[in-house]
Design a protein around this motif. Structure first.
Motif, PDB file in Angstrom:
ATOM      1  N   HIS A  11       0.779  -1.153  -0.102  1.00 43.89           N
ATOM      2  CA  HIS A  11       0.006  -0.008   0.168  1.00 43.89           C
ATOM      3  C   HIS A  11       0.755   1.148  -0.075  1.00 43.89           C
ATOM      4  N   LEU A  12       1.851   1.214   0.877  1.00 44.77           N
ATOM      5  CA  LEU A  12       2.852   2.349   0.923  1.00 44.77           C
ATOM      6  C   LEU A  12       3.609   2.616  -0.467  1.00 44.77           C
ATOM      7  N   LEU A  13       3.823   1.421  -0.930  1.00 51.07           N
ATOM      8  CA  LEU A  13       4.494   1.486  -2.410  1.00 51.07           C
ATOM      9  C   LEU A  13       3.655   2.072  -3.717  1.00 51.07           C
ATOM     10  N   ALA A  14       2.446   1.787  -3.479  1.00 49.17           N
ATOM     11  CA  ALA A  14       1.412   2.584  -4.389  1.00 49.17           C
ATOM     12  C   ALA A  14       0.921   3.730  -4.250  1.00 49.17           C
ATOM     13  N   VAL A  25      10.459  13.100  -7.404  1.00 47.14           N
ATOM     14  CA  VAL A  25      11.126  12.383  -6.440  1.00 47.14           C
ATOM     15  C   VAL A  25      11.406  12.964  -5.185  1.00 47.14           C
ATOM     16  N   ASP A  26      11.102  14.278  -5.126  1.00 45.93           N
ATOM     17  CA  ASP A  26      11.469  14.899  -3.765  1.00 45.93           C
ATOM     18  C   ASP A  26      10.169  15.374  -3.248  1.00 45.93           C
ATOM     19  N   VAL A  27       9.047  14.742  -3.477  1.00 48.09           N
ATOM     20  CA  VAL A  27       7.859  14.675  -2.433  1.00 48.09           C
ATOM     21  C   VAL A  27       8.221  14.423  -1.267  1.00 48.09           C
ATOM     22  N   SER A  28       7.678  14.976  -0.281  1.00 52.13           N
ATOM     23  CA  SER A  28       7.807  14.950   1.090  1.00 52.13           C
ATOM     24  C   SER A  28       7.441  13.358   1.656  1.00 52.13           C
ATOM     25  N   LEU A  29       8.257  12.745   2.290  1.00 50.78           N
ATOM     26  CA  LEU A  29       7.803  11.444   2.946  1.00 50.78           C
ATOM     27  C   LEU A  29       6.803  11.408   3.924  1.00 50.78           C
ATOM     28  N   ARG A  30       6.633  12.777   4.684  1.00 53.09           N
ATOM     29  CA  ARG A  30       5.536  13.019   5.464  1.00 53.09           C
ATOM     30  C   ARG A  30       4.298  13.046   4.497  1.00 53.09           C
ATOM     31  N   ASP A  31       4.421  13.583   3.427  1.00 51.05           N
ATOM     32  CA  ASP A  31       3.327  13.601   2.662  1.00 51.05           C
ATOM     33  C   ASP A  31       2.704  12.252   2.201  1.00 51.05           C
ATOM     34  N   ILE A  32       3.692  11.484   1.831  1.00 46.32           N
ATOM     35  CA  ILE A  32       3.506   9.882   1.290  1.00 46.32           C
ATOM     36  C   ILE A  32       2.593   9.350   2.531  1.00 46.32           C
ATOM     37  N   ALA A  33       3.186   9.563   3.776  1.00 43.54           N
ATOM     38  CA  ALA A  33       2.857   8.861   5.030  1.00 43.54           C
ATOM     39  C   ALA A  33       1.118   9.377   5.123  1.00 43.54           C
ATOM     40  N   VAL A  38      -1.037   6.663   7.273  1.00 47.88           N
ATOM     41  CA  VAL A  38      -0.117   5.942   8.169  1.00 47.88           C
ATOM     42  C   VAL A  38       0.883   7.134   8.982  1.00 47.88           C
ATOM     43  N   GLY A  39       1.305   6.902   9.959  1.00 47.19           N
ATOM     44  CA  GLY A  39       2.298   7.984  10.474  1.00 47.19           C
ATOM     45  C   GLY A  39       3.643   7.767   9.927  1.00 47.19           C
ATOM     46  N   LEU A  40       4.336   8.893   9.850  1.00 45.90           N
ATOM     47  CA  LEU A  40       5.627   8.821   9.396  1.00 45.90           C
ATOM     48  C   LEU A  40       6.754   7.679   9.830  1.00 45.90           C
ATOM     49  N   ALA A  41       6.407   7.540  11.179  1.00 45.46           N
ATOM     50  CA  ALA A  41       7.286   6.234  11.869  1.00 45.46           C
ATOM     51  C   ALA A  41       7.127   5.043  11.101  1.00 45.46           C
ATOM     52  N   THR A  42       5.656   4.703  10.747  1.00 48.17           N
ATOM     53  CA  THR A  42       5.329   3.679   9.976  1.00 48.17           C
ATOM     54  C   THR A  42       6.114   3.346   8.650  1.00 48.17           C
ATOM     55  N   LEU A  43       5.841   4.521   7.870  1.00 53.12           N
ATOM     56  CA  LEU A  43       6.689   4.617   6.705  1.00 53.12           C
ATOM     57  C   LEU A  43       7.894   4.195   6.952  1.00 53.12           C
ATOM     58  N   LEU A  44       8.680   5.054   7.831  1.00 53.63           N
ATOM     59  CA  LEU A  44       9.836   4.970   7.993  1.00 53.63           C
ATOM     60  C   LEU A  44      10.588   3.373   8.597  1.00 53.63           C
ATOM     61  N   ARG A  45       9.516   2.694   9.238  1.00 54.32           N
ATOM     62  CA  ARG A  45       9.834   1.339   9.585  1.00 54.32           C
ATOM     63  C   ARG A  45       9.971   0.526   8.383  1.00 54.32           C
ATOM     64  N   HIS A  46       9.282   0.631   7.406  1.00 57.73           N
ATOM     65  CA  HIS A  46       9.223  -0.091   6.191  1.00 57.73           C
ATOM     66  C   HIS A  46      10.344   0.381   5.192  1.00 57.73           C
ATOM     67  N   PHE A  47      10.728   1.632   5.233  1.00 52.44           N
ATOM     68  CA  PHE A  47      11.584   2.325   4.189  1.00 52.44           C
ATOM     69  C   PHE A  47      12.318   3.436   5.079  1.00 52.44           C
ATOM     70  N   PRO A  48      13.584   3.056   5.627  1.00 51.41           N
ATOM     71  CA  PRO A  48      14.187   3.943   6.512  1.00 51.41           C
ATOM     72  C   PRO A  48      14.833   5.409   5.645  1.00 51.41           C
ATOM     73  N   THR A  49      14.937   5.184   4.344  1.00 53.92           N
ATOM     74  CA  THR A  49      15.423   6.520   3.732  1.00 53.92           C
ATOM     75  C   THR A  49      14.477   6.547   2.559  1.00 53.92           C
ATOM     76  N   ARG A  50      14.767   7.698   1.809  1.00 55.19           N
ATOM     77  CA  ARG A  50      13.940   7.892   0.756  1.00 55.19           C
ATOM     78  C   ARG A  50      14.380   7.116  -0.339  1.00 55.19           C
ATOM     79  N   GLU A  51      15.987   6.777  -0.399  1.00 57.07           N
ATOM     80  CA  GLU A  51      16.457   6.046  -1.541  1.00 57.07           C
ATOM     81  C   GLU A  51      15.815   4.648  -1.302  1.00 57.07           C
TER      82      GLU A  51
END
Length: 196
Positions: A11-14, A25-33, A38-51
């Motif tokens: 779901h996060l990837l979609a 590609v510079d979209v905010s990770l917070r915006d994606i979360a 989901v919370g930003l922490a959840t996104l970062l748990r799956h993908f710790p960096t933008r790369e």
């Protein structure tokens, strides 16, 4: 990976794919979360960096383009294989705004999460180019690195609002310059269909 974790990751990837296609590609990770609810922490748990997120998002496409090169080698003439792969590669790179900048940097940075995928993709294009060159269907003064740079250049054009209307024409000019008249056998080089 547990089924629920896999579902959350997919779901996060979609959501990330949609956000990057729209904002680059510079979209905010917070915006994606936020979009994924989901919370930003959840996104970062799956993908710790933008790369890491971009690698997961793009790896499947890199693998598909690499596999396509192998299929084209087996099923198409050298010039048709090269023209088709070039068109599809440019079309894919225009789906995600700004990805060409990342690819160009990653291919030179062995520490990049995207490096191996970019190198493999470049090698696939180089094989198609060499095959076309061997039968006189492509100019002999370019190599796989040049082809990769041309893909990046053509995709960059599609990312520029003021130049996008010229992108299809310029794709035909560049692709027509790669394929030689001696070996092209009348192959029509269709421009890529824009992903946007």
């Amino acid at each position: 990976m547990r089924a629920d974790a896999r579902k959350n990751r997919d779901h996060l990837l979609a959501v990330a794919g949609t956000a990057i296609a729209e904002q680059g590609v510079d979209v905010s990770l917070r915006d994606i979360a936020r979009r994924a609810e989901v919370g930003l922490a959840t996104l970062l748990r799956h993908f710790p960096t933008r790369e890491a997120l971009l690698d997961a998002l793009l790896r499947t496409s890199f693998e598909e383009l690499t596999a396509q090169a192998g299929e084209l080698e087996a099923s198409s003439s050298p010039e048709e294989a090269l023209a088709t792969w070039l068109r599809d590669c440019v079309a894919w790179t225009t789906e995600y705004r700004g990805v060409t900048v990342l690819m160009a940097a990653a291919i030179e940075d062995a520490e990049s999460a995207l490096h191996a995928s970019c190198v493999t993709l470049r090698a696939a294009g180089a094989r198609l180019l060499a095959r076309a060159q061997a039968v006189g269907a492509a100019r002999s003064d370019i190599d796989g690195a040049d082809l990769f740079a041309l893909v990046a250049m053509l995709a960059w054009l599609g990312d520029q609002p003021s130049l996008a209307p010229r992108a299809d024409h310029l794709f035909e000019v560049v692709a027509g310059s790669i394929l030689t008249s001696a070996g092209s056998g009348g192959v029509r080089v269709e421009p890529p269909s824009s992903g946007r």
